[in-house]
Scaffold this active site. Structure first.
Site, PDB file in Angstrom:
ATOM      1  N   TYR A  10      23.502  88.872  85.470  1.00  0.00           N
ATOM      2  CA  TYR A  10      24.039  89.407  84.481  1.00  0.00           C
ATOM      3  C   TYR A  10      23.038  89.750  83.483  1.00  0.00           C
ATOM      4  CZ  TYR A  10      28.775  88.019  85.554  1.00  0.00           C
ATOM      5  OH  TYR A  10      30.088  88.219  86.361  1.00  0.00           O
TER       6      TYR A  10
ATOM      7  N   HIS B  96      31.605  95.748  87.823  1.00  0.00           N
ATOM      8  CA  HIS B  96      32.795  96.115  86.601  1.00  0.00           C
ATOM      9  C   HIS B  96      32.244  97.277  85.686  1.00  0.00           C
ATOM     10  CE1 HIS B  96      34.968  92.371  87.608  1.00  0.00           C
ATOM     11  NE2 HIS B  96      33.856  92.155  88.258  1.00  0.00           N
TER      12      HIS B  96
HETATM   13  C1  HEM Z   1      27.119  85.458  92.657  1.00  0.00           C
HETATM   14  C2  HEM Z   1      28.360  86.092  91.990  1.00  0.00           C
HETATM   15  C3  HEM Z   1      28.180  87.087  90.988  1.00  0.00           C
HETATM   16  C4  HEM Z   1      27.246  88.132  90.713  1.00  0.00           C
HETATM   17  C5  HEM Z   1      26.015  88.370  91.255  1.00  0.00           C
HETATM   18  C6  HEM Z   1      28.018  88.914  89.642  1.00  0.00           C
HETATM   19  C7  HEM Z   1      27.385  90.149  88.928  1.00  0.00           C
HETATM   20  C8  HEM Z   1      27.778  90.658  87.850  1.00  0.00           C
HETATM   21  C9  HEM Z   1      27.186  91.752  87.126  1.00  0.00           C
HETATM   22  C10 HEM Z   1      25.612  92.235  87.483  1.00  0.00           C
HETATM   23  C11 HEM Z   1      27.740  92.427  86.215  1.00  0.00           C
HETATM   24  C12 HEM Z   1      27.390  93.129  85.029  1.00  0.00           C
HETATM   25  C13 HEM Z   1      27.009  92.289  83.737  1.00  0.00           C
HETATM   26  C14 HEM Z   1      26.537  93.256  82.631  1.00  0.00           C
HETATM   27  O1  HEM Z   1      25.707  94.364  83.078  1.00  0.00           O
HETATM   28  O2  HEM Z   1      27.079  92.794  81.494  1.00  0.00           O
HETATM   29  C15 HEM Z   1      29.188  91.633  86.382  1.00  0.00           C
HETATM   30  C16 HEM Z   1      30.197  91.698  85.587  1.00  0.00           C
HETATM   31  C17 HEM Z   1      31.282  91.191  85.677  1.00  0.00           C
HETATM   32  N1  HEM Z   1      31.636  90.080  86.483  1.00  0.00           N
HETATM   33 FE1  HEM Z   1      30.415  89.333  87.818  1.00  0.00          FE
HETATM   34  N2  HEM Z   1      29.396  88.427  89.482  1.00  0.00           N
HETATM   35  C18 HEM Z   1      29.564  87.458  90.213  1.00  0.00           C
HETATM   36  C19 HEM Z   1      30.712  86.659  90.192  1.00  0.00           C
HETATM   37  C20 HEM Z   1      31.741  86.707  89.101  1.00  0.00           C
HETATM   38  C21 HEM Z   1      32.867  85.919  89.221  1.00  0.00           C
HETATM   39  C22 HEM Z   1      32.856  84.630  90.095  1.00  0.00           C
HETATM   40  C23 HEM Z   1      33.738  86.175  88.430  1.00  0.00           C
HETATM   41  C24 HEM Z   1      34.974  85.855  88.077  1.00  0.00           C
HETATM   42  C25 HEM Z   1      35.505  85.296  87.541  1.00  0.00           C
HETATM   43  C26 HEM Z   1      33.024  87.691  87.765  1.00  0.00           C
HETATM   44  C27 HEM Z   1      33.414  88.461  86.777  1.00  0.00           C
HETATM   45  C28 HEM Z   1      32.867  89.439  86.340  1.00  0.00           C
HETATM   46  C29 HEM Z   1      33.405  90.155  84.931  1.00  0.00           C
HETATM   47  C30 HEM Z   1      34.664  89.814  84.269  1.00  0.00           C
HETATM   48  C31 HEM Z   1      32.448  91.073  84.628  1.00  0.00           C
HETATM   49  C32 HEM Z   1      32.669  92.301  83.596  1.00  0.00           C
HETATM   50  C33 HEM Z   1      31.993  91.797  82.279  1.00  0.00           C
HETATM   51  C34 HEM Z   1      32.427  92.760  81.347  1.00  0.00           C
HETATM   52  O3  HEM Z   1      33.429  93.556  81.216  1.00  0.00           O
HETATM   53  O4  HEM Z   1      31.273  93.043  80.596  1.00  0.00           O
HETATM   54  N3  HEM Z   1      31.744  87.569  88.324  1.00  0.00           N
HETATM   55  N4  HEM Z   1      29.345  90.640  87.479  1.00  0.00           N
END
Ligand code: HEM
Ligand code: HEM
Ligand code: HEM
Lengths: 363, 175
Positions: free
Chosen positions: A338, A67
């Protein structure tokens, strides 16, 4: 009693005893190395997950590893008070609570064109006066593609892009993965049929993972929450969206907020007795009871580079008392991934990229 | 003051903290390398680390008031110096680690949740650079603490098994 007790007669050369001491120290050191994962090079650590996420095209330096392209916003959560019978979370008691949030597209590339983002997201941090926070990241799809960390990692590896050509490293990798993973069907069904909209405001966003609400009597109920849009969607074709230029989502948001705040209704869906609590690929039946927790009001947008969401890690396990994580392996893996992504981007922003992986093996 | 051995309270706190700090070190390295156990382990690591901050303050107070028994007169000077330096390093690291934990979470803008519902105030402003520096320091000083504990344990066993000079029993029986 003398100051220092007399020495016992040491053996002439205490080889056995020295060996025993060495063995104790070596055992402890080996145990430490084992615990820290240094002896398991094949393990899927948070660092490896983030490595793979960082290789899906574009240069994510200084940005979120997933994202990666987004825009900050500020606003408030107006709790209806209806959630207070289900959870003791302070921000569910009727009242207004400040929010710092972020809209984004689900990409590894911070300059990806907005029309390429099938998955769109909203992340929010709701603050209570006593310092507790509720952070959640929500996506516009109704189900997650996979149910396990291993599958997520494999899918991410399959999505890697060759930096030289900008094309997939192995074009057959994703089709192969899909063929082997029937749990992806619900997600793919959504991706193939859901309307494409020209605006963040025209989407609903779902937390997907289940959590427990815990009430004042200690009763735990499995819930999934979501924010439901109040602006009627005006679907477009992908080609029409492409014609809007690479950054239409941010522009649209700023333009709409110039006219006044945007609202989402925040709801919690309550699980039935046999609904899957640990599997985000399976939605719960639509007829399950829904409780309106309140209204999310989005007031102002800020560019990410200087906005208040930049330094926030929307770790979905930053939770107030009264909300607890489920055992969903996807949910539990999110927190360390994260954190690893956050450390990398903060080290890069702070101009100390050498510290981006921290000290640990998992980083 | 220096004629007395370690008080029962001093000994009790020493052994309690020995167990807890070793546990913290193992939990710390294990959690950052594990995608599945991170969440439950962090939920132990944070409150235990903050409890250790209270314990180390208590312990330093005890040490200040009560002192420590002298080392054996026939112990070579370099070993005495090493003992004192390593004890000083252990005190400093025991104090620094929980403070770094608290400070790094502050610099990252996380609520410093001790147990659900109880949040400590931040002790630093949110800053990418500070977070990166403090997070690295928490890791590297953690490894340094582990190495120092290994040396310390080796020396304690050397006193107990090879020199048999009463230093080990000073921490077990008081004198
Ligand atoms: C094993 C599963 C997942 C992994 C490894 C993962 C990994 C990540 C990582 C590394 C980030 C960046 C975080 C940062 O630097 O602040 C991110 C952002 C995000 N993820 Fe995931 N994610 C996973 C599952 C999900 C799921 C199930 C959802 C949702 C419902 C989701 C929603 C989001 C959202 C909304 C962001 C953006 C947050 C922002 O705007 O700062 N993710 N994800
Ligand atoms: C005696 C006290 C403590 C010891 C010995 C200790 C030790 C450690 C170690 C060895 C690590 C792994 C570092 C790495 O491999 O990079 C770690 C990580 C961590 N510690 Fe501590 N710690 C202590 C206190 C605290 C406190 C008081 C807090 C918070 C209030 C804290 C929060 C954390 C967090 C959040 C991580 C993981 C950071 C990440 O995911 O990036 N620690 N700790
Ligand atoms: C795990 C096994 C351990 C053993 C067998 C052990 C043994 C001992 C012994 C025998 C002494 C007395 C030394 C003397 O008479 O001057 C001592 C002192 C001390 N120990 Fe440990 N120890 C252990 C773990 C630890 C740990 C994990 C820490 C802290 C990180 C620690 C911190 C200290 C300190 C600071 C002193 C000096 C007390 C003073 O003079 O004020 N020890 N230990």
């Amino acid at each position: 009693m003398p100051e220092t007790p007399p020495r016992g007669a040491p053996p002439s050369f205490p080889l056995g005893r020295l060996t025993a001491i060495g063995a104790v120290l070596a055992t402890l050191g080996a145990g430490f190395a084992y615990a820290g994962g240094w002896l398991s090079p094949g393990r899927i650590t948070p660092g490896r997950i983030v490595d793979a996420l960082s290789e899906r095209g574009g240069d994510p330096t200084g940005h979120r590893r997933n994202h990666a392209k987004g825009i900050c916003f500020t606003g408030r959560f107006e709790a209806s008070g209806e959630g207070a019978r289900l959870s003791t979370a302070p921000m569910l008691a009727a009242g207004r609570y400040p929010v710092v949030g972020r809209f984004a597209i689900g990409t590894g590339d911070p300059v990806a064109p907005d029309a390429s983002g099938r998955v769109r997201s909203m992340a929010i941090r709701i603050a209570a006066p006593d310092g507790q926070e509720w952070r959640t990241g929500m996506n516009n799809m109704p189900v997650f593609p996979v149910a396990t960390l291993e599958a997520f990692y494999e899918l991410t590896l399959a999505s890697r892009v060759d930096p030289a050509t900008g094309t997939p490293r192995d074009p057959q990798a994703v089709p192969r993965f899909v063929a082997a993973h029937p749990e992806m069907r619900a997600f793919l069904g959504w991706a193939g049929s859901a309307p494409w909209t020209p605006s963040y405001a025209e989407e609903d966003y779902h937390a997907l993972n289940a959590f427990f609400f815990v009430d004042a009597a200690g009763a735990r109920r499995a819930v999934r929450w979501a924010v439901l849009g109040t602006v009627p969607p005006e679907p477009r074709s992908p080609a029409e969206l492409q014609a809007l230029g690479p950054d239409f989502l941010g522009r649209d948001l700023v333009a709409r907020l110039g006219q006044g705040p945007l609202r989402w209704r925040m709801v919690a869906q309550l699980a039935g007795p046999d609904d899957p609590v640990d599997d985000p690929t399976r939605a719960w039946p639509a007829e399950r009871e829904q409780v309106t927790l309140g209204t999310l009001v989005v007031e102002q947008a800020q560019p990410e580079a200087s906005g208040p969401c930049r330094d926030v890690n929307y770790d979905p396990l930053v939770l107030p008392a009264g909300i607890e994580p489920s055992r969903d392996p996807i949910l539990l893996a999110r927190s360390p991934a994260y954190a690893a992504s956050y450390l990398r981007r903060q080290a890069e922003l702070g101009q100390v990229p050498a510290l981006a992986r921290g000290a640990g093996a998992g980083r | 003051m220096s004629g007395r051995g370690f008080s029962p309270l001093q000994r009790g706190v020493h052994w309690l903290m020995a167990v807890l700090i070793l546990a913290m070190l193992f939990i710390g390295v294990a959690m950052v390398a594990s995608a599945s156990s991170y969440v439950p382990l962090v939920a132990i690591h944070r409150p235990l680390g903050l409890a250790l901050l209270l314990l180390v303050v208590l312990r330093i107070g005890l040490r200040w008031r009560r002192g420590a028994p002298p080392l054996p007169v026939d112990l070579p000077a370099w070993q005495k110096a090493a003992a004192h330096a390593s004890h000083l390093a252990l005190y400093a690291l025991m104090l620094a680690m929980p403070l770094l934990g608290w400070a790094m979470l502050s610099a990252a803008g996380y609520p410093v949740v001790v147990v659900p519902g109880f949040v400590l105030p931040p002790i630093l402003p949110v800053s990418p650079l500070l977070y990166a520096l403090l997070r690295a320091a928490h890791g590297w000083l953690g490894y340094l603490l582990f190495l120092t504990v290994l040396l310390h344990l080796g020396a304690a066993l050397f006193h107990a098994l090879v020199r048999r000079d009463g230093v080990f029993s000073a921490m077990v029986r008081g004198r």
